[in-house]
Design a protein around this motif. Structure first.
Motif, PDB file in Angstrom:
ATOM      1  N   ALA A 163      13.232 -26.266  10.847  1.00  0.00           N
ATOM      2  CA  ALA A 163      12.722 -26.064   9.487  1.00  0.00           C
ATOM      3  C   ALA A 163      11.243 -25.686   9.512  1.00  0.00           C
ATOM      4  N   LEU A 164      10.472 -26.369  10.346  1.00  0.00           N
ATOM      5  CA  LEU A 164       9.047 -26.057  10.464  1.00  0.00           C
ATOM      6  C   LEU A 164       8.843 -24.684  11.104  1.00  0.00           C
ATOM      7  N   ALA A 165       9.609 -24.389  12.148  1.00  0.00           N
ATOM      8  CA  ALA A 165       9.478 -23.092  12.815  1.00  0.00           C
ATOM      9  C   ALA A 165       9.782 -21.945  11.861  1.00  0.00           C
ATOM     10  N   ALA A 166      10.681 -22.180  10.906  1.00  0.00           N
ATOM     11  CA  ALA A 166      11.026 -21.164   9.921  1.00  0.00           C
ATOM     12  C   ALA A 166      10.002 -21.050   8.806  1.00  0.00           C
ATOM     13  N   GLY A 167       9.015 -21.954   8.780  1.00  0.00           N
ATOM     14  CA  GLY A 167       7.948 -21.872   7.790  1.00  0.00           C
ATOM     15  C   GLY A 167       8.066 -22.821   6.629  1.00  0.00           C
ATOM     16  N   ASN A 168       9.024 -23.742   6.686  1.00  0.00           N
ATOM     17  CA  ASN A 168       9.224 -24.691   5.589  1.00  0.00           C
ATOM     18  C   ASN A 168       8.340 -25.923   5.737  1.00  0.00           C
ATOM     19  N   GLY A 169       8.240 -26.693   4.659  1.00  0.00           N
ATOM     20  CA  GLY A 169       7.757 -28.059   4.696  1.00  0.00           C
ATOM     21  C   GLY A 169       8.949 -28.982   4.542  1.00  0.00           C
ATOM     22  N   VAL A 170       8.795 -30.242   4.948  1.00  0.00           N
ATOM     23  CA  VAL A 170       9.934 -31.158   4.993  1.00  0.00           C
ATOM     24  C   VAL A 170       9.585 -32.501   4.363  1.00  0.00           C
ATOM     25  N   VAL A 171      10.470 -32.976   3.491  1.00  0.00           N
ATOM     26  CA  VAL A 171      10.466 -34.377   3.076  1.00  0.00           C
ATOM     27  C   VAL A 171      11.604 -35.047   3.831  1.00  0.00           C
ATOM     28  N   LEU A 172      11.242 -35.905   4.771  1.00  0.00           N
ATOM     29  CA  LEU A 172      12.217 -36.577   5.632  1.00  0.00           C
ATOM     30  C   LEU A 172      12.503 -37.964   5.068  1.00  0.00           C
ATOM     31  N   ARG A 196      -1.657 -31.832   6.443  1.00  0.00           N
ATOM     32  CA  ARG A 196      -1.298 -33.157   5.930  1.00  0.00           C
ATOM     33  C   ARG A 196      -0.291 -32.994   4.788  1.00  0.00           C
ATOM     34  N   GLY A 197       0.815 -33.682   4.901  1.00  0.00           N
ATOM     35  CA  GLY A 197       1.854 -33.567   3.887  1.00  0.00           C
ATOM     36  C   GLY A 197       2.935 -32.560   4.222  1.00  0.00           C
ATOM     37  N   LEU A 198       2.765 -31.780   5.300  1.00  0.00           N
ATOM     38  CA  LEU A 198       3.808 -30.820   5.658  1.00  0.00           C
ATOM     39  C   LEU A 198       5.108 -31.543   5.998  1.00  0.00           C
ATOM     40  N   VAL A 199       4.983 -32.695   6.652  1.00  0.00           N
ATOM     41  CA  VAL A 199       6.134 -33.563   6.912  1.00  0.00           C
ATOM     42  C   VAL A 199       5.827 -34.915   6.298  1.00  0.00           C
ATOM     43  N   ASN A 200       6.395 -35.177   5.144  1.00  0.00           N
ATOM     44  CA  ASN A 200       6.270 -36.488   4.509  1.00  0.00           C
ATOM     45  C   ASN A 200       7.516 -37.301   4.807  1.00  0.00           C
ATOM     46  N   VAL A 201       7.322 -38.598   5.050  1.00  0.00           N
ATOM     47  CA  VAL A 201       8.427 -39.473   5.456  1.00  0.00           C
ATOM     48  C   VAL A 201       8.557 -40.587   4.431  1.00  0.00           C
ATOM     49  N   VAL A 202       9.702 -40.625   3.751  1.00  0.00           N
ATOM     50  CA  VAL A 202       9.889 -41.559   2.644  1.00  0.00           C
ATOM     51  C   VAL A 202      11.185 -42.355   2.835  1.00  0.00           C
ATOM     52  N   PRO A 203      11.125 -43.491   3.526  1.00  0.00           N
ATOM     53  CA  PRO A 203      12.312 -44.352   3.577  1.00  0.00           C
ATOM     54  C   PRO A 203      12.753 -44.696   2.156  1.00  0.00           C
TER      55      PRO A 203
END
Length: 480
Positions: A163-172, A196-203
């Protein structure tokens, strides 16, 4: 571990949220491990907005810069392999000897970093015209990745990396049952220099998960988990017509032919069946089809391989078998075993009970094997998701294929034979997304992985895995 595990939003830990926290229980002892902050709708809103902003920054970078940052992230993961493996054990008590998904994460990051600066589009001629026609692949924007408790780092590898390699941001969104390794991965993304915030992690539990899949700022959803939850996710996603990819459960067959190396087949099947993550994996070979001529010899070796596996403290490198995830799971699995015995679905060959003694307070269940199982029974058809394996006999190759394919699932299939012609022939007739010949499931970044039938749709790995996170755009320039 005692401190509160906070969400990761915009590079910062968030411990005060709109919903009550979750008390994380360590499955090997049944005792509290830490407290996990959970995301509700307000935190999901913050995370999506943060990721959207960071994704615009990420997409604006040159391709070679994105590539280099992903390589830096792979380097950061490499430096913290020991910590990530330890957090995996804390998460769900998988034995440290099996906690190799951190290595998988590094491998996938390095592989997909190489795609970041490679051509993704094509140009084609247009019928009856001299126009210039481009077909480009672009990121979706903000992708939601919902990871199961038994594989947050594996999902970070197979989904977040492409997802990152394709240019996306991720909410994991990791499960509240096992969020610790995923949260540390999110921190490593910041430390490696990603926006900062490109990969946010929200249990999150149900409330936060529902808010995420219904969010208008999410452009695509990747879900890994069970079929019932997948149906709820897909239903919720229809509100905004958000596309969903799903990797779901399995009831995979392992076929042991009469010419197989029985010692190798027994050892591999013991690992792939009840021992790997205590059977808590969609990739498990939970149905073993054994040729009549070698059934007794295989069973002897198979039970011996299981009996040799050390059970105990998951942090002990010599331990190969740990607990199941929770008390409720333990009770459910024991219930499946008891019903199988009561209803005569098969003959109990080993196991079948909770493990007592010094392990009694944890959620340990004996590796359990049933012989001569009826393939029409619930024991053979329903995913147990525990250390329970069904053995069945077959006589002819076509019988083995019929039994193997007689299931609503189709994630993996395993074949043990020395006959190369048979291996090719059988593999092409098995209804499964991956067929493994004389080996266990060894997911690599080069190969597509995913299911047939109710084991899901979509693929991770390879070019197909990258393209799951890209959308097509056609651009035509008129030439007069």
């Amino acid at each position: 571990m005692t401190e509160v595990a906070g969400l990761l939003i915009g590079g910062d830990r968030v411990t005060c949220t709109s919903v009550p926290p979750h008390e994380h229980i360590y499955p090997a002892t049944g005792r509290p491990n830490t407290t996990v902050a959970l995301a509700g709708a307000p935190e999901v809103d913050r995370a999506v907005a943060s990721t959207a902003q960071a994704q615009r920054e990420w997409q604006a970078l040159t391709a070679d810069r994105r590539r280099d940052l992903l390589i830096d992230l792979a380097d950061a993961v490499h430096e913290q392999l020991g910590e990530l493996a330890s957090l995996n054990v804390h998460d769900y008590a998988v034995p440290v000897s099996f906690a190799g998904t951190a290595v998988m994460l590094e491998q996938f990051l390095r592989h997909f970093a190489g795609y970041a600066d490679k051509p993704h589009g094509v140009s084609t001629p247009v019928s009856g015209s001299a126009d210039l026609n481009f077909i480009e692949r672009e990121p979706y924007g903000v992708v939601a990745v919902l990871a199961p408790w038994n594989g947050a780092l594996a999902v970070a590898a197979s989904c977040v990396a492409p997802a990152l390699a394709a240019g996306n941001g991720v909410v994991l969104k990791p499960s509240e049952l096992a969020p610790l390794a995923a949260l540390r991965f999110g921190e490593l993304c910041v430390e490696a220099g990603l926006p900062r915030g490109l990969v946010n992690v929200v249990p999150a539990a149900v409330e936060g998960g529902s808010a995420l899949v219904r969010h208008t700022g999410i452009s695509k959803i990747w879900f890994t988990g069970g079929g019932e939850t997948a149906r709820r996710v897909i239903s919720a996603a229809t509100v905004n017509l958000t596309p969903v990819v799903a990797e779901l459960g399995g009831k995979s067959a392992g076929i042991i032919f009469g010419d197989a190396d029985l010692d190798q087949a027994a050892a591999l099947s013991a690992h792939q069946g009840p021992l790997m993550q205590s059977g808590q994996s969609c990739a498990c070979a939970s149905r073993l089809l054994v040729h009549e001529s070698v059934y007794d010899a295989f069973v002897e070796r198979f039970l011996g391989a299981i009996g040799d596996a050390k059970i105990g403290d998951p942090f002990d490198p010599s331990v190969r078998f740990g607990p199941v995830i929770s008390e409720s799971s333990a009770q459910r699995i024991v219930g499946v075993i008891e019903r199988a015995i009561e209803r005569g679905w098969g003959t109990l060959l080993t196991g079948g009970a909770r493990i007592g003694g010094v392990l009694a307070e944890g959620y340990f269940i004996e590796p359990t094997v049933f012989g001569d199982v009826d393939n029409t029974s619930a024991l053979a058809q329903a995913e147990t998701f525990g250390p329970v394996v069904s053995l069945m006999r077959f006589d002819r190759e076509d019988d083995a294929l019929r039994i193997a394919n007689d299931t609503s699932y189709g994630l993996n299939a395993f074949v043990h034979t020395r006959d190369l012609n048979r291996a090719h022939r059988v593999a092409r007739h098995l209804e499964a997304g991956s067929v493994w010949i004389n080996q266990n499931s060894r997911i690599s970044p080069q190969g597509p992985y995913g299911g047939y039938k109710q084991s899901g749709f979509g693929r991770t790995g390879g070019l197909a895995g990258l393209q799951e996170f890209q959308q097509l755009k056609n651009i035509r320039i008129g030439v007069r």
